[in-house]
Design an enzyme around this catalytic site. Structure first.
Site, mmCIF file in Angstrom:
data_model
loop_
_atom_site.group_PDB
_atom_site.id
_atom_site.type_symbol
_atom_site.label_atom_id
_atom_site.label_comp_id
_atom_site.label_asym_id
_atom_site.label_seq_id
_atom_site.Cartn_x
_atom_site.Cartn_y
_atom_site.Cartn_z
ATOM 1 N N GLN A 35 0.880 -1.034 0.197
ATOM 2 C CA GLN A 35 -0.041 0.185 0.550
ATOM 3 C C GLN A 35 0.812 0.705 -0.329
ATOM 4 O O GLN A 35 0.651 2.137 -0.702
ATOM 5 C CB GLN A 35 -0.878 -0.264 1.059
ATOM 6 C CG GLN A 35 -2.428 -0.663 1.071
ATOM 7 C CD GLN A 35 -2.880 -0.887 2.311
ATOM 8 O OE1 GLN A 35 -4.297 -1.075 2.192
ATOM 9 N NE2 GLN A 35 -2.586 -1.232 3.589
ATOM 10 N N VAL A 36 1.601 1.151 1.041
ATOM 11 C CA VAL A 36 3.266 2.676 1.137
ATOM 12 C C VAL A 36 4.180 1.773 -0.354
ATOM 13 O O VAL A 36 4.421 3.181 -0.656
ATOM 14 C CB VAL A 36 3.310 2.484 2.445
ATOM 15 C CG1 VAL A 36 4.457 3.731 2.154
ATOM 16 C CG2 VAL A 36 2.310 2.719 3.606
ATOM 17 N N ASP A 76 14.533 -11.784 -1.793
ATOM 18 C CA ASP A 76 13.232 -12.379 -0.931
ATOM 19 C C ASP A 76 13.512 -12.012 1.248
ATOM 20 O O ASP A 76 14.360 -12.075 1.390
ATOM 21 C CB ASP A 76 13.439 -13.812 -0.914
ATOM 22 C CG ASP A 76 12.830 -14.595 0.229
ATOM 23 O OD1 ASP A 76 11.704 -14.196 1.201
ATOM 24 O OD2 ASP A 76 13.452 -15.929 -0.194
ATOM 25 N N LEU A 77 12.394 -10.714 1.128
ATOM 26 C CA LEU A 77 12.986 -10.733 2.889
ATOM 27 C C LEU A 77 12.803 -12.242 4.058
ATOM 28 O O LEU A 77 13.495 -11.496 5.145
ATOM 29 C CB LEU A 77 11.747 -9.461 3.256
ATOM 30 C CG LEU A 77 11.839 -8.410 2.243
ATOM 31 C CD1 LEU A 77 11.008 -7.115 2.558
ATOM 32 C CD2 LEU A 77 13.642 -7.416 2.525
ATOM 33 N N ALA A 115 6.456 -5.292 4.895
ATOM 34 C CA ALA A 115 5.878 -5.927 5.765
ATOM 35 C C ALA A 115 4.958 -7.127 6.166
ATOM 36 O O ALA A 115 4.287 -7.074 4.908
ATOM 37 C CB ALA A 115 5.568 -4.699 7.112
ATOM 38 N N TYR A 130 1.663 -9.504 15.985
ATOM 39 C CA TYR A 130 2.337 -8.499 14.665
ATOM 40 C C TYR A 130 2.822 -7.484 15.511
ATOM 41 O O TYR A 130 4.435 -7.402 15.430
ATOM 42 C CB TYR A 130 1.193 -8.066 14.522
ATOM 43 C CG TYR A 130 1.554 -7.078 13.533
ATOM 44 C CD1 TYR A 130 2.034 -6.958 11.624
ATOM 45 C CD2 TYR A 130 0.852 -6.034 13.943
ATOM 46 C CE1 TYR A 130 2.228 -5.773 11.745
ATOM 47 C CE2 TYR A 130 1.044 -4.466 13.084
ATOM 48 C CZ TYR A 130 1.792 -4.345 12.208
ATOM 49 O OH TYR A 130 1.758 -3.676 10.869
ATOM 50 N N LYS A 153 7.237 -5.916 15.088
ATOM 51 C CA LYS A 153 6.980 -4.088 14.606
ATOM 52 C C LYS A 153 7.707 -3.760 15.312
ATOM 53 O O LYS A 153 9.563 -3.338 14.862
ATOM 54 C CB LYS A 153 6.320 -4.008 14.471
ATOM 55 C CG LYS A 153 5.239 -4.321 13.353
ATOM 56 C CD LYS A 153 5.899 -3.771 11.604
ATOM 57 C CE LYS A 153 6.194 -3.015 11.075
ATOM 58 N NZ LYS A 153 6.878 -2.461 10.085
ATOM 59 N N TRP A 156 -3.886 2.603 11.018
ATOM 60 C CA TRP A 156 -4.555 2.289 10.565
ATOM 61 C C TRP A 156 -4.430 2.470 9.085
ATOM 62 O O TRP A 156 -5.437 3.640 8.126
ATOM 63 C CB TRP A 156 -6.067 3.330 10.966
ATOM 64 C CG TRP A 156 -6.470 3.050 12.565
ATOM 65 C CD1 TRP A 156 -6.014 1.676 13.146
ATOM 66 C CD2 TRP A 156 -7.847 2.643 12.977
ATOM 67 N NE1 TRP A 156 -6.356 2.049 14.218
ATOM 68 C CE2 TRP A 156 -7.845 2.396 14.432
ATOM 69 C CE3 TRP A 156 -8.713 3.516 12.540
ATOM 70 C CZ2 TRP A 156 -8.132 2.908 15.110
ATOM 71 C CZ3 TRP A 156 -9.705 3.800 13.132
ATOM 72 C CH2 TRP A 156 -9.690 3.001 14.277
#
Length: 318
Positions: A21-22, A45-46, A69, A134, A138, A159
């Site tokens: 998205q970002v 490949d992260l 993420a 999650y 992070k 959000w």
């Protein structure tokens, strides 16, 4: 002007998560600052440290922007190793390799590092206390970046939504073509933030540093952790009502709305507020996710538009 342009074009930027998205918005904007490389999953490949190291060493970037993420909050409860691989271990390797090649790192994080027990906007220095896998993954990624000593910028947001991908906005539009009533949680508060605003703000932060001639220590001087969300606050319930209201006034030719709804009419006529207890999920959510943007405003003169204004802008896009 030419000399500034020439300096900008010499800079190399590595973007991870370029289809998210970002990341998708950053893919459009970062070329304004330098030569952009945004390898896909087949190239980078992260979840594989060697793949990360090889990519950074081959590209020798001046700046790494990590927009990737693992964001499946509930699924993370049963896929802890997968969440940590992308959210904690990958940022650690990126930071280490960035330091080795003399690059700086921009990394995105989340409101989920907090437990939501506060009743005023969270400051960057408030003690973190994530409620689930999650959030813990992070937070571990944040700490790894800080501990590496690499010049960095950690941007916490919340959000997040976009006109593509998987998010609350698109879910509400899809469900409203299927159900006459939607039951939406009303006791969780936050600031819905459009991915385009996050990307644009990131570039506004970075642009002056590139115009002066990019150096990794540009972020050493003004780096650190910042909150970056829409102004104001709302509940998921009010956000859902606002989505349907804005959609009713949207331009009929918006292709993303047609995609989200499958071209079907909206049949929802009632959005009923419910409590978190009435909608149990595998992962606990923070009850209060509002982040204070005072630091980013004071440091960079940035103030993102109010959440409803951002939502209105999304519905004006084609």
């Amino acid at each position: 002007m030419f000399s500034i342009f020439a300096r900008i074009m010499k800079s190399r930027i590595l973007l991870t998560g370029g289809t998210g998205q970002v990341g998708a918005e950053l893919s459009r904007l970062l070329p304004e600052l330098g030569e952009l490389a945004a390898p896909g999953h087949l190239e980078l490949d992260l979840a594989n440290a060697d793949s990360i190291r090889r990519t950074v060493r081959d590209l020798q970037p001046h700046l790494i922007v990590n927009a990737a993420a693992y964001t499946k909050v509930d699924q993370a409860e049963r896929e802890e190793s997968a969440a940590y691989a992308v959210n904690a271990e990958a940022p650690a390797v990126l930071a280490d390799e960035a330091k080795k090649v003399g690059a700086a790192l921009v990394h995105y994080s989340t409101d989920y590092v907090f437990d939501g027990s506060k009743n005023a906007p969270y400051l960057e220095d408030d003690p973190p206390n994530p409620l689930g896998v999650y959030g813990r993954s992070k937070l571990a990624g944040e700490q790894a970046v800080r501990d590496s000593g690499v010049p960095h910028l950690i941007l916490r947001t919340a959000w997040v939504y976009a006109s593509s991908g998987h998010n609350f906005l698109l879910t509400i539009l899809r469900l409203s073509t299927q159900r006459e009533e939607l039951r939406i949680v009303c006791d969780q508060l936050g600031a819905p933030t459009w991915s385009r605003e996050i990307a644009a703000a990131t570039v506004r932060i970075l642009a002056p540093m590139f115009q002066r001639g990019w150096k990794s220590n540009s972020l050493a001087e003004r780096g650190g952790t910042y909150h970056l969300t829409a102004a104001g606050e709302t509940s998921w319930h009010q956000f859902a009502e606002s989505i349907l209201d804005e959609c009713s006034h949207a331009a009929p030719k918006s292709s993303w709305i047609a995609t989200a709804t499958g071209g079907l009419p909206l049949i929802t006529h009632r959005v009923t507020p419910i409590t978190t207890a009435e909608y149990p999920t595998p992962a606990r959510r923070p009850a209060y996710s509002v982040l204070s943007n005072s630091r980013v405003q004071q440091s960079f003169g940035l103030r993102l538009p109010e959440w409803r204004e951002q939502l209105r802008a999304v519905f004006k896009t084609p």
